[in-house]
Structure formats: C-alpha cells, structure tokens
Design a protein around this motif. Structure first.
Motif, PDB file in Angstrom:
ATOM      1  N   THR A  17     -19.006  -4.153 -49.400  1.00  0.00           N
ATOM      2  CA  THR A  17     -18.726  -5.130 -48.338  1.00  0.00           C
ATOM      3  C   THR A  17     -18.591  -4.492 -46.954  1.00  0.00           C
ATOM      4  N   ASN A  38     -17.456  -6.396 -43.292  1.00  0.00           N
ATOM      5  CA  ASN A  38     -16.002  -6.420 -43.369  1.00  0.00           C
ATOM      6  C   ASN A  38     -15.395  -6.020 -42.024  1.00  0.00           C
ATOM      7  N   THR A  90     -10.080  -5.217 -50.234  1.00  0.00           N
ATOM      8  CA  THR A  90     -10.886  -4.939 -49.048  1.00  0.00           C
ATOM      9  C   THR A  90     -10.222  -5.336 -47.727  1.00  0.00           C
ATOM     10  N   LYS A  91      -9.013  -5.899 -47.799  1.00  0.00           N
ATOM     11  CA  LYS A  91      -8.306  -6.290 -46.579  1.00  0.00           C
ATOM     12  C   LYS A  91      -6.851  -5.838 -46.673  1.00  0.00           C
ATOM     13  N   GLY A 150     -15.885 -11.945 -47.988  1.00  0.00           N
ATOM     14  CA  GLY A 150     -15.212 -11.084 -47.028  1.00  0.00           C
ATOM     15  C   GLY A 150     -15.177 -11.613 -45.601  1.00  0.00           C
TER      16      GLY A 150
END
Length: 321
Positions: A70, A74, A173-174, A263
């Motif tokens: 991603t 992202n 991913t965050k 994302g």
C-alpha cells in the motif's frame, strides 16, 4: 489403543499430520465410542492451535507485505520508502518492539474461524455442484472443483472475514493505535460501508485464489488417486504450497487494488487507485506485485492447513460408529 494414547499425549510441536494418522489407525472398537469422538475433536483443536501459533510467528512478514503493498497510495507514511524488505524491516524496528505485530488481534479473530469455515464449507459445496466424469468431460469436472473453491472464499469473506481484514489493515498501515480507535475511525469516515470497502475487487480475487487453491487441491488428489496417500506428508505439503502460491500469483493484482482503496482516507474510485498506484510505483508490474516476496514468505501455513485438515477427516471417519 496405544496409537490413540500417543496422539493425546503429544506435545504442541508434535501436532502434525503424522500424529493424526496414528489416531486414524486406532482399533474400530475404540473409534466407535464417544471417547473416540472427543479424541478426534481434541486432535483437531491441537492442530488449529498449532496453525494459530504459526500465524503469530509469520505475522511480521504479513505486516511487511501490507506496508509494501500500500506504499504508493498510503498518506500516513508519505515520504517513507518501503521499496525493499530491508527498508521496511528497518522502519518497523524503529517503530518499537511490538510494531511487527500491529494488527495481529483482528487478524487472529478473522483467521482462526475462517480456516475452519472455508475447509468445512468447501466439502459441503462440492456436493451441490453437478457431478461430471473426469474421463468423459474433464473441463466441466475441473470447473466444478474450481467453482466450489471460489464460492467458498467469497461466502466466507462476506459473512465473516472481510470487516476484520479491513480493521487489521488499518492498524498495520496507519498510526491508529488501538483496535477500538481503528474501528471508530473507519466508521466515522465511511459508516458501515467502510468495513466492506474494496469488496467488489476482493470478491473476484478471492474467487481466483480459493478456486485455484481449493479446487487445485481436490484436482490433485483425484488425479493421483491411490498414489496420493503413498506420497508422504512432505510431498503432499509441497503440493498444497504449489496450488496456494499459484492462487496467490493469479489473484494478487486484485488484492493490491482493493488494499490501496482501503488505505485511502477519502472516497475514491478503483480507476483513481489504479492510476495513482501505477504512476507512483513506476509501472503496472511494480504496483500490482509490490510486497509479493513477503507474501510468499508468510504463506507456508497454507500447505500445512490443507494437509492437516485432510488427515483430521480421516480421524473423524474413524470415530464414526
């Protein structure tokens, strides 16, 4: 019998298909008893627990894959390079000791029941597809096997797995902190539909992956016939890995597109995700297969699950009166 006792006394590491086959060799009198059913269920629970332990062990490579997959859309890690495994590992190490396992909890909640649902559902759906002779109509015979596997993957994602996967990716991913914060963030931005963002692209991807993996597994067993059991556990495991990796190669572009859509911090179309991803990645192949090496490294559990479940079915049949 001695074979049954030896399986029940096996430690966590020895819960393997070989141990399950020892149970299947127990005498028929013991197998027909209620205790045999209990022992069958215990063996299945042992092996499911073992598969979860493997999942926990390989999860850091899954997070590496998500970050690499991603990276081109992202905004959370904008400016951070995830162009290689080494760079991604360095980033996770800098985040802290627990960073490699960020998103593990929803992943386990999703994954543990999913494997049982998928494997049980596959066998049931096979009975609802038309029956064709392999020798008379090979194409239709193969199509039913692949079709049952494809339907299994889509149904499981729709009724159980997909929302947990969205939350897992948000955590991985965050910088959302806790599971509760990730869930609240998704709901506040997109409502309940946020937990199914990207499902339109995931459905064909799942159909391809599970169709090739589960359908290919059944095709191999029927192709080899009586020689299948003579191969040994290791050979069958590698056959399971082969069909699983083939499914991954075929379905990975769909997975990349839907994960990049998930994302996005705003509403976006698949076309926008596709164009942005290719532009930032520098090509279609680089975008579609970003992080695929990490996917391969984390996928060896697939072959173990396919082989282990088949051996458990042998134990279950022995437990029938």
């Amino acid at each position: 019998s001695k074979a049954t006792v030896s399986v029940l006394n096996c430690d966590f590491a020895s819960c393997t298909p070989q141990a399950l086959r020892m149970l299947s060799q127990a005498d028929s009198k013991a197998a027909a008893s209620p205790l045999a059913w209990l022992k069958s269920g215990t063996s299945f629970a042992y092996c499911q627990t073992a598969s979860v332990a493997i999942k926990v062990t390989v999860y850091p490579t899954e997070r590496i894959r998500l970050l690499m997959q991603t990276q081109h859309t992202n905004s959370t890690f904008k400016g951070t390079s995830f162009g290689s495994l080494r760079a991604t590992v360095r980033h996770m190490v800098a985040e802290g000791a627990t960073a490699p396992w960020r998103g593990l909890t929803p992943s386990l909640v999703r994954w543990f029941p999913s494997q049982s649902i998928i494997l049980f559902l596959k066998d049931n759906l096979n009975g609802h597809f038309p029956t064709y002779s392999k020798n008379e109509n090979y194409a239709k015979w193969m199509g039913t096997k692949v079709g049952a596997g494809a339907a299994t993957g889509v149904i499981n994602a729709l009724v159980w797995a997909y929302p947990f996967d969205v939350v897992r990716q948000h955590l991985a991913t965050k910088n959302s902190g806790s599971w509760k914060n990730a869930t609240s963030d998704i709901y506040s931005k997109f409502g309940m539909r946020g937990f199914y963002r990207g499902f339109v692209m995931d459905a064909p991807g799942l159909a391809i992956f599970r169709g090739v993996q589960l359908g290919g597994w059944d095709l191999m067993k029927e192709h080899y016939g009586s020689q299948w059991q003579e191969m040994g556990t290791t050979a069958r495991f590698f056959h399971g890995q082969m069909v699983s990796l083939l499914g991954s190669v075929s379905s990975y572009p769909c997975d990349t597109i839907r994960r990049n859509l998930i994302g996005y911090d705003k509403h976006a179309s698949y076309g926008e995700v596709f164009r942005t991803g290719i532009q930032n990645a520098g090509g279609v192949r680089r975008f579609f297969y970003a992080g695929f090496t990490a996917r391969v490294l984390s996928s060896f559990v697939n072959g173990a699950l396919l082989e282990g479940f088949d051996q458990w079915k042998v134990v279950r049949e022995q437990a029938r009166p």
